[in-house]
Design an enzyme around this catalytic site. Structure first.
Site, mmCIF file in Angstrom:
data_model
loop_
_atom_site.group_PDB
_atom_site.id
_atom_site.type_symbol
_atom_site.label_atom_id
_atom_site.label_comp_id
_atom_site.label_asym_id
_atom_site.label_seq_id
_atom_site.Cartn_x
_atom_site.Cartn_y
_atom_site.Cartn_z
ATOM 1 C CE LYS A 196 -0.679 0.082 -7.398
ATOM 2 N NZ LYS A 196 -2.039 0.405 -7.799
ATOM 3 C CD GLU A 208 -0.415 16.475 -0.891
ATOM 4 O OE1 GLU A 208 -1.273 16.611 -0.016
ATOM 5 O OE2 GLU A 208 0.362 17.395 -1.210
ATOM 6 C CB CYS A 265 -7.630 13.764 1.513
ATOM 7 S SG CYS A 265 -7.420 14.954 0.193
ATOM 8 C CD GLU A 325 -8.953 9.924 5.695
ATOM 9 O OE1 GLU A 325 -8.277 8.889 5.702
ATOM 10 O OE2 GLU A 325 -8.789 10.844 4.886
HETATM 11 P P1 NAP Z 1 -4.391 3.605 -0.248
HETATM 12 O O1 NAP Z 1 -5.035 2.335 0.128
HETATM 13 O O2 NAP Z 1 -3.260 4.092 0.561
HETATM 14 O O3 NAP Z 1 -3.980 3.437 -1.776
HETATM 15 C C1 NAP Z 1 -3.408 4.488 -2.504
HETATM 16 C C2 NAP Z 1 -2.543 3.936 -3.609
HETATM 17 O O4 NAP Z 1 -1.448 3.229 -3.025
HETATM 18 C C3 NAP Z 1 -3.252 2.921 -4.525
HETATM 19 O O5 NAP Z 1 -2.750 3.067 -5.822
HETATM 20 C C4 NAP Z 1 -2.826 1.598 -3.927
HETATM 21 O O6 NAP Z 1 -2.871 0.530 -4.850
HETATM 22 C C5 NAP Z 1 -1.388 1.918 -3.556
HETATM 23 N N1 NAP Z 1 -0.816 1.030 -2.552
HETATM 24 C C6 NAP Z 1 -1.441 0.318 -1.584
HETATM 25 N N2 NAP Z 1 -0.525 -0.386 -0.873
HETATM 26 C C7 NAP Z 1 0.686 -0.117 -1.405
HETATM 27 C C8 NAP Z 1 2.019 -0.541 -1.112
HETATM 28 N N3 NAP Z 1 2.273 -1.381 -0.122
HETATM 29 N N4 NAP Z 1 3.020 -0.043 -1.872
HETATM 30 C C9 NAP Z 1 2.780 0.805 -2.886
HETATM 31 N N5 NAP Z 1 1.539 1.226 -3.217
HETATM 32 C C10 NAP Z 1 0.510 0.793 -2.479
HETATM 33 O O7 NAP Z 1 -5.429 4.813 -0.259
HETATM 34 P P2 NAP Z 1 -6.840 4.895 -0.981
HETATM 35 O O8 NAP Z 1 -7.797 4.088 -0.170
HETATM 36 O O9 NAP Z 1 -6.721 4.606 -2.435
HETATM 37 O O10 NAP Z 1 -7.154 6.463 -0.885
HETATM 38 C C11 NAP Z 1 -7.783 7.017 0.202
HETATM 39 C C12 NAP Z 1 -6.794 7.716 1.098
HETATM 40 O O11 NAP Z 1 -6.088 8.696 0.355
HETATM 41 C C13 NAP Z 1 -7.455 8.465 2.219
HETATM 42 O O12 NAP Z 1 -6.742 8.286 3.410
HETATM 43 C C14 NAP Z 1 -7.372 9.909 1.771
HETATM 44 O O13 NAP Z 1 -7.419 10.846 2.801
HETATM 45 C C15 NAP Z 1 -6.082 9.922 1.042
HETATM 46 N N6 NAP Z 1 -6.024 11.047 0.107
HETATM 47 C C16 NAP Z 1 -5.194 12.095 0.398
HETATM 48 C C17 NAP Z 1 -5.145 13.190 -0.446
HETATM 49 C C18 NAP Z 1 -4.245 14.361 -0.158
HETATM 50 O O14 NAP Z 1 -4.024 15.164 -1.060
HETATM 51 N N7 NAP Z 1 -3.706 14.495 1.040
HETATM 52 C C19 NAP Z 1 -5.931 13.214 -1.602
HETATM 53 C C20 NAP Z 1 -6.754 12.130 -1.872
HETATM 54 C C21 NAP Z 1 -6.784 11.052 -0.997
HETATM 55 P P3 NAP Z 1 -4.126 -0.473 -4.910
HETATM 56 O O15 NAP Z 1 -5.299 0.358 -5.275
HETATM 57 O O16 NAP Z 1 -3.742 -1.431 -5.976
HETATM 58 O O17 NAP Z 1 -4.251 -1.090 -3.556
#
Ligand code: NAP
Length: 484
Positions: free
Chosen positions: A179, A254, A288, A385
């Site tokens: 997804k 992650e 991140c 963050e």
């Molecule tokens: P996010 O809002 O958590 O979304 C990530 C993914 O999860 C998207 O595909 C999103 O879908 C999906 N999602 C959202 N709500 C969900 C739910 N209730 N159930 C299942 N899936 C769900 O994060 P983001 O804004 O895309 O990414 C930024 C974050 O990722 C930051 O906090 C960053 O630090 C972190 N990150 C961490 C790493 C690492 O390796 N540690 C690497 C990159 C990024 P939708 O887009 O359709 O909402």
């Protein structure tokens, strides 16, 4: 409009077929640099996801028992297909995500490198024959694919974050439901097209776009899905962890970070500023592992701030698709508003904006790369963050103080330090509560090493040999009564 060499797929991949949503609904995808609609993808939900899970489960038996050489060959072909299409894939990535093209090309290359790494590494997943305590027994430890995998990816690295999941899963013999993030679905869908083109059997890779709750819910509820691998925010990660409990899935998380970047008085100033620019402004600060907090020792503080400010002011902001651009737009207006709120909060608490601080003249979601000095622990970015082009500089006196300040966060993903003192480097290695530590470098990720956080930054590793273990389960078999 360019179709990016046929790789901009406006449908979902389920069981080898490209499908629309059952209700024919679509989601628009916009280019954050221009605001123009790039295209539409299916707005799928629970029913389509359940069919994708069924397809992955049906494909698992054959694929997991296929010859290792077959899987390794497909992965090498996938690596080559990615690199043959590096330019259109990079352009597609920039169009939907906004990062400068040179960074997008790098992301495609590192994603391909992960695929090749896991194709190599799977050939070295040796088991063990453990000496038995009694004669007549043989004790075998063997590794097996975990099963059907659900992979949920974020918008900031929509290609390479998928590579770190899909590469080891396919190498291990798992099948997947992916997804992608709704803001950037095309990079993930392009992986589906290339997997199909190089010959992965139908149902091995399935990609579904649409409602996060519905798709995520179906993945989490399914007892067929034996592992979930997620990259995204800590908040969503916690929800998934709770949901994983019901079917006791294996999980890799992650999650978010709050990276400290420590510059000691004995640092090489040129190297520290160069590292700072990479660790802060890559992907407009939306990674991140981006620096959230610069801690600079009193003796080098003013010189470092002056150089960081100069380098920040020189960054070229614009549409990432144009030559020479170093900073693209932020992903959406909420991201801009968050950076603005963090700046206002810091100003109100005595921080000085020495560079930038405003929306960029390009309008839209462009923001001026910004430097704030006089940062203090009560400012919001000390604990939240930032995810934007804002460098917050704190001043410190002693090593002891800075280690304590650096660790004073619920996150533990990446930390950086610049020092020429080897003993101090080892003390930092021992005492910084982070999964990734860069000493005299602003970028640490590489396919050969395990990437992952501690504390609320997550669990599990991506890359290295550990990144493959996360897609396997160990079995112990005791053989007796064979006359051996
Ligand atoms: P996010 O809002 O958590 O979304 C990530 C993914 O999860 C998207 O595909 C999103 O879908 C999906 N999602 C959202 N709500 C969900 C739910 N209730 N159930 C299942 N899936 C769900 O994060 P983001 O804004 O895309 O990414 C930024 C974050 O990722 C930051 O906090 C960053 O630090 C972190 N990150 C961490 C790493 C690492 O390796 N540690 C690497 C990159 C990024 P939708 O887009 O359709 O909402």
């Amino acid at each position: 409009m360019s179709d990016f060499n046929g790789l901009m797929m406006q449908a979902n991949l389920v069981g080898g077929e490209w499908i629309a949503a059952d209700n024919a609904q679509q989601l628009a995808v916009t280019n954050p640099a221009t605001g123009a609609v790039l295209g539409q993808v299916p707005n799928c939900g629970e029913a389509e996801t359940q069919r994708a899970i069924a397809a992955a489960a049906a494909a698992f038996d054959d694929y997991s028992r296929s010859d290792l050489s077959f899987r390794v060959g497909l992965l090498h072909d996938l690596h080559d297909a990615l690199m043959d299409n590096q330019e259109p894939l990079a352009q597609l990535l920039t169009a939907e995500q906004g990062k400068p093209l040179f960074e997008a090309r790098g992301e495609i290359a590192i994603g391909a490198a992960y695929v090749r790494w896991f194709a190599e590494e799977i050939r070295r997943t040796k088991g063990e024959i453990v000496p038995a305590p009694v004669s007549g027994r043989r004790l075998l430890v063997t590794h097996h694919p975990v099963g059907v995998v659900g992979a949920i990816t974020p918008w900031n690295f929509p290609s390479s974050m998928l590579a770190r999941k899909l590469g080891p899963a396919l190498a291990a013999g798992c099948t997947l439901i992916v997804k992608p993030a709704s803001a950037t679905p095309y990079s993930g869908l392009a992986w589906g097209k290339l997997c199909q083109d190089v010959g992965f059997p139908a149902g091995v890779v399935n990609i579904v776009t649409g409602s996060a709750r519905a798709i995520g819910g179906a993945i989490m509820q399914s007892s067929e899905v034996r592992k979930v691998t997620f990259t995204g925010s800590t908040e969503v990660g916690k929800t998934l962890l709770r949901q994983a409990a019901d079917t006791v899935k294996k999980v890799s998380m992650e999650l978010g970070g709050n990276a400290p970047f420590i510059v000691f008085d004995d640092a090489d100033l040129d190297a520290a500023v160069a590292g700072a620019m990479i660790a802060k402004y890559r992907n407009m600060g939306q990674t991140c592992v981006c620096t959230n907090r610069f801690y600079v020792q009193a003796g080098i503080h003013d010189a470092f701030v002056e150089r960081l400010t100069q380098a920040t002011a020189a960054l070229v902001v614009g549409n990432g698709a144009e030559d020479g651009v170093q900073q693209g737009p932020l992903i959406d207006i909420e991201a801009v508003e968050k950076v603005e709120a963090l700046i206002a909060d810091a100003r109100a608490k005595g921080g000085q904006v020495v560079q930038g601080g405003n929306r960029h003249a390009n309008a839209g979601t462009f923001f001026e790369p910004t430097v704030i000095t006089g940062a203090t622990a009560d400012m919001r970015f000390a604990s939240e963050e930032i995810f934007g082009p804002l460098a917050a500089v704190f001043k410190f006196d002693s090593e002891e103080d800075v280690i304590e300040a650096a660790n004073a966060t619920r996150f533990g993903l990446a930390a950086y330090a610049y020092t020429r003192d080897l003993g101090r480097s080892f003390r930092l290695n021992a005492r910084l509560d982070y999964g990734l530590i860069g000493i005299n470098t602003g970028m640490v990720a590489t396919v050969e090493a395990p990437f992952g956080g501690v504390k609320e930054s997550g669990m599990g590793k991506e890359g290295g040999s550990q990144g493959l273990e996360d897609y396997m389960v160990g079995k112990y078999t005791c053989l007796e009564g064979l006359g051996a």
